[in-house]
Design an enzyme around this catalytic site. Sequence first.
Site, PDB file in Angstrom:
ATOM      1  N   GLU A  49      23.833   8.462 -47.061  1.00 47.09           N
ATOM      2  CA  GLU A  49      24.619   9.464 -47.793  1.00 47.09           C
ATOM      3  C   GLU A  49      25.848   9.923 -47.014  1.00 47.09           C
ATOM      4  O   GLU A  49      26.858  10.312 -47.598  1.00 47.09           O
ATOM      5  CB  GLU A  49      23.755  10.676 -48.163  1.00 47.09           C
ATOM      6  CG  GLU A  49      22.750  10.401 -49.282  1.00 47.09           C
ATOM      7  CD  GLU A  49      21.403   9.912 -48.763  1.00 47.09           C
ATOM      8  OE1 GLU A  49      21.302   9.557 -47.564  1.00 47.09           O
ATOM      9  OE2 GLU A  49      20.447   9.878 -49.555  1.00 47.09           O
ATOM     10  N   PHE A 111       8.576  19.414 -52.536  1.00 41.15           N
ATOM     11  CA  PHE A 111       8.902  18.116 -51.949  1.00 41.15           C
ATOM     12  C   PHE A 111      10.402  17.854 -52.073  1.00 41.15           C
ATOM     13  O   PHE A 111      10.964  17.989 -53.149  1.00 41.15           O
ATOM     14  CB  PHE A 111       8.090  17.013 -52.643  1.00 41.15           C
ATOM     15  CG  PHE A 111       8.450  15.633 -52.150  1.00 41.15           C
ATOM     16  CD1 PHE A 111       8.164  15.251 -50.843  1.00 41.15           C
ATOM     17  CD2 PHE A 111       9.079  14.712 -52.980  1.00 41.15           C
ATOM     18  CE1 PHE A 111       8.499  13.990 -50.379  1.00 41.15           C
ATOM     19  CE2 PHE A 111       9.407  13.449 -52.526  1.00 41.15           C
ATOM     20  CZ  PHE A 111       9.116  13.083 -51.223  1.00 41.15           C
ATOM     21  N   GLN A 112      11.018  17.476 -50.975  1.00 36.34           N
ATOM     22  CA  GLN A 112      12.457  17.205 -50.905  1.00 36.34           C
ATOM     23  C   GLN A 112      13.312  18.386 -51.364  1.00 36.34           C
ATOM     24  O   GLN A 112      14.358  18.214 -51.978  1.00 36.34           O
ATOM     25  CB  GLN A 112      12.824  15.924 -51.673  1.00 36.34           C
ATOM     26  CG  GLN A 112      12.243  14.678 -51.007  1.00 36.34           C
ATOM     27  CD  GLN A 112      12.852  13.367 -51.489  1.00 36.34           C
ATOM     28  OE1 GLN A 112      13.249  13.252 -52.638  1.00 36.34           O
ATOM     29  NE2 GLN A 112      12.916  12.383 -50.610  1.00 36.34           N
ATOM     30  N   LYS A 161      16.683  19.763 -61.304  1.00 30.90           N
ATOM     31  CA  LYS A 161      16.262  18.665 -62.174  1.00 30.90           C
ATOM     32  C   LYS A 161      16.110  19.110 -63.629  1.00 30.90           C
ATOM     33  O   LYS A 161      16.499  18.385 -64.541  1.00 30.90           O
ATOM     34  CB  LYS A 161      14.943  18.096 -61.652  1.00 30.90           C
ATOM     35  CG  LYS A 161      14.625  16.697 -62.180  1.00 30.90           C
ATOM     36  CD  LYS A 161      13.419  16.123 -61.439  1.00 30.90           C
ATOM     37  CE  LYS A 161      12.773  14.980 -62.192  1.00 30.90           C
ATOM     38  NZ  LYS A 161      13.464  13.705 -62.118  1.00 30.90           N
ATOM     39  N   MET A 475      36.053   7.706 -24.537  1.00 24.63           N
ATOM     40  CA  MET A 475      36.801   8.948 -24.350  1.00 24.63           C
ATOM     41  C   MET A 475      36.052   9.903 -23.423  1.00 24.63           C
ATOM     42  O   MET A 475      36.662  10.550 -22.568  1.00 24.63           O
ATOM     43  CB  MET A 475      37.077   9.615 -25.701  1.00 24.63           C
ATOM     44  CG  MET A 475      38.044  10.777 -25.619  1.00 24.63           C
ATOM     45  SD  MET A 475      39.624  10.335 -24.873  1.00 24.63           S
ATOM     46  CE  MET A 475      40.635  10.077 -26.327  1.00 24.63           C
TER      47      MET A 475
END
Lengths: 561, 162
Positions: A49, A111-112, A161, A475
């Site tokens: 993502e 959940f999630q 949802k 760097m």
Amino acid sequence: MKLTGAQILMKVLKEEGVDTIFGYPGGAVIDLYDELVKTDIRHILVRHEQGAVHAADAYSRASGKVGTCLVTSGPGATNTVTGIASAYMDSIPIVVITGQVPSHLIGNDAFQEVDIVGITRPCTKHNYLVQSADELARVVREAFYIARSGRPGPVLVDIPKDVMNNLATYKVPKNIRLRSYNPTYNPNMKQLHKVIEMVKMARRPMIFAGGGVILSGAHRELTAFARKARIPVTTSLMGLGAFPASDPLWLGMIGMHGTYRSNMSTAACDLMIGIGVRFDDRVTGKTDTFAAQAKIIHIDIDPTSIRKNVPVSIPVVGDCKTTLTHLNELLADADLGNLDEKRSGWLHQIEGWKNKARLAYDQNGAIKPQFVLEKLYELTRGKAIITTEVGQNQMWTAQYYHIEEPGQFITSGGLGVMGFGLPAAIGAQVAKPDDLVVCVAGDGSIQMNIQEMATAMQYNLPVKIVILNNGYLGMVRQWQELFYEKRYACTQMDHAPDFVKLAEAFGARGFRATKPAEVAQVISEGLSAEGPVIMEFVVEKEECVYPMVPAGAPITEMLLV
Amino acid sequence: MTEEKHVLSILVENQPGVLSRISGLFSGRGFNIESLCVAATIDPNVSRLTIVTKANQPIVEQIKKQLNKLINVIKVHELTGSKYVHREMALIKVHAKKDNRAEILRIVDIFRCKVVDVGPEHYTVEVTGDEGKMEAILSLLKPLGIKEIAKTGTIALFREPK
């Protein structure tokens, strides 16, 4: 007629002109994906993502449109945070749509589930948790409006949802008006008259332009203004492309790795015109000594940027393009006297600095990374869209790949995200399918989102990746060399994949150069090979980026080569 | 530059999460909140926040600009320096033994406060006023034994021109 929330979302996205979404499906967004595939909106399935947000960010910069991404709840949403924060720091307009658990489960540690609106509050321009299908259309319209107007930035819309499944009448306000949000586009004309007076008076003026000039599409106006008023121009990293690097008035980049002439000019100038910049600490160094002899004019659409870091004599709140258009009109009517004569001493002094300390390196022994970039510039004839990772590779690119046009240099400036370059190249290539897109990377940073090679393969996006492999996190190693007595604590990357074989494992072409004589050959072959390509250059391990200003020092105190 | 107290009166949209945006802005940018009061106005869609902060002039300018930048913020007023009325309120629960009950009631009377709860061992006193009054009554009640105290922050409004 009633539509489901998912159908409403797709309808609004179409109306907003969205033709491409970068995303990753998951349980909470199945319903959105089910509707998405019924539309003609193109979906790019990334491999992480974070890649989706960086790609949407670069898509926006390359196309000038709002970038869009769609991810699921919980881990899908949290994986976007780095990309959102990067877009926020660079003021890039994107809309991130996240799925959320059903309303009745919110707050139950479902959940999630994660409070993504809470998590992203400090790094979005604005964000929403949609409460019902009835308000979905309005919220999404507002999100796009907020993302692209004023000082642009990322907006997140979190959709539970059940809201995607519930029915509502499709109703959307034609014009979005928010009583609490009215960006100032038009500058105060009195202030602009003062600006013109100061331009006329100044003996040693300079312009310091930034990403805001690119975002407002003001580069033509800026170029016209600088040429007419005979004022040399420097830019921040984000401003590269706001002024043509081939112009005689170009000073090069300013700041920690800026050119000698640009940094020296800040100390000697008597007028600095900051346009669409925020006087970042990587630019100013020690602020007390920055442009200490100069009066500062600051033009920016965001009032919070003005006087945040440096004192300003004339603040001008307004859109860069609108402001510069007005200034050009005023300039056309003004009696400027003999500017060439007036500026000749100043421009001559700058030329002297240029001759004293040019960007330079010594191509002896192993391949020098700067040499790779010079060859890349030569062989692409300066025409490619360049994305970078973050670190030495980014600074060498900024120094040695001369940028002419806005949208041609895409980098994570403010947040400095390693792992940005490859997904950004994908986003830019989607936006500009016919352009040559090159990602310049280090061996460390390319490994942060290397999985996106698979995305490039799946959609046949012919991005060309240049890896400057020095076996170090270069760097940080450079800082350790210069300021920590060469104690290279944990910056040696002893084990990297065989990048040529890795390219092949993804189904792409891989090339490698280990000697200077092979560089041009590898670049030519890499650029002309079809599809995604990795070109690995095994470069001098301990090469440093010069000039360098130690953090917090005056920017005139540069370490030269 | 010296830090001074500044009173900010902020109108915001009355929506979930707005307070957290504002308090998050203060904490995230290292600004300081001395007190914060918030409630809906006569328009139920709009809330008024009163924030008292200590900062020097450039910082308070930055605070105001940053607040204005938030999408849900409708208006930011700084009341410092102009004419405004401001009040705090406190509920003070004092030990009320036989020999100091009269003393407490005398103080309550002088300060024009109210006793809002009485028990065999305590009085609960309601005080409103500015900061100075709060400090004064607290210093008088303290020696008598304060059990508990609850205080609001400052709320404030402009005075209308007469």
